[in-house]
Motif scaffolding. Structure first.
Motif, PDB file in Angstrom:
ATOM      1  N   TYR A  31     -38.606   3.959  28.869  1.00 45.69           N
ATOM      2  CA  TYR A  31     -38.445   4.786  27.677  1.00 45.69           C
ATOM      3  C   TYR A  31     -37.047   5.398  27.676  1.00 45.69           C
ATOM      4  N   THR A  73     -39.235   1.113  24.939  1.00 41.36           N
ATOM      5  CA  THR A  73     -39.314   1.995  23.783  1.00 41.36           C
ATOM      6  C   THR A  73     -38.068   2.856  23.759  1.00 41.36           C
ATOM      7  N   ILE A  75     -36.658   6.136  21.625  1.00 38.89           N
ATOM      8  CA  ILE A  75     -37.022   7.185  20.678  1.00 38.89           C
ATOM      9  C   ILE A  75     -35.756   7.956  20.323  1.00 38.89           C
ATOM     10  N   ILE A 111     -38.344   5.262  16.036  1.00 41.76           N
ATOM     11  CA  ILE A 111     -38.813   4.674  17.289  1.00 41.76           C
ATOM     12  C   ILE A 111     -38.633   3.156  17.206  1.00 41.76           C
ATOM     13  N   SER A 113     -39.444  -0.375  19.520  1.00 42.36           N
ATOM     14  CA  SER A 113     -40.103  -0.968  20.686  1.00 42.36           C
ATOM     15  C   SER A 113     -40.249  -2.456  20.437  1.00 42.36           C
ATOM     16  N   ASP A 115     -43.040  -5.893  20.858  1.00 42.08           N
ATOM     17  CA  ASP A 115     -44.453  -6.212  20.994  1.00 42.08           C
ATOM     18  C   ASP A 115     -44.647  -7.409  21.924  1.00 42.08           C
ATOM     19  N   THR A 128     -44.145   1.230   9.502  1.00 45.19           N
ATOM     20  CA  THR A 128     -43.776   0.442  10.671  1.00 45.19           C
ATOM     21  C   THR A 128     -43.311  -0.923  10.186  1.00 45.19           C
TER      22      THR A 128
END
Length: 145
Positions: A31, A73, A75, A111, A113, A115, A128
């Motif tokens: 993160y 991720t 942020i 954010i 990230s 998958d 999203t």
């Protein structure tokens, strides 16, 4: 009324022309917490900013930092009024800082990230979005839609 609207438009235009300022980056395993000022207002602006700056962020700051499975991720937090002491209910504190003022008010701006398919996911104010390997960006439908 028209002068107020013009003033607001001028203010938002001025704000949108300010460059994004990266204040600090705090790392927690895979993160990355990025503290920023002058981040774009719209989801499209945020995604475009990322696409334009992802290589620079990798070279200059080493983010993202994927785990062994490749997941990560990032942020983006509004730096707001700067670092503050813990104590207020909803603050994000960074354990990598030894100072008393090591927290910010929680105001997540964006954010990023990935998958299981290694597609990039973006979470903005209005939804999203998925960036697939072909470079296509699609807005994901929510369960309630």
């Amino acid at each position: 009324m028209i002068y107020t609207a013009m003033a607001l438009f001028g203010f938002f235009l001025w704000c949108s022309l300010q460059p994004v300022e990266i204040i600090a980056i705090h790392q927690r395993e895979n993160y990355s917490d990025v503290l920023v000022k002058n981040f774009p207002f719209t989801d499209k602006g945020k995604i475009n900013w990322w696409l334009d700056n992802k290589n620079n962020l990798k070279e200059k700051y080493g983010i993202p930092k994927p785990d062994s499975d490749g997941f990560f991720t990032i942020i983006f937090w509004d730096f707001g009024e700067g670092y503050k002491e813990a104590g207020k209910y909803d603050r994000m504190c960074f354990e990598d800082m030894k100072e008393k003022r090591s927290c910010i008010d929680k105001n997540v701006l964006f954010i990023i990230s990935n998958d299981r398919n290694n597609d990039m996911l973006f979470v903005g104010d209005n939804g999203t979005y998925r960036l697939n390997k072909n470079g296509e960006i699609t807005k994901l439908k929510r369960e309630s839609d």
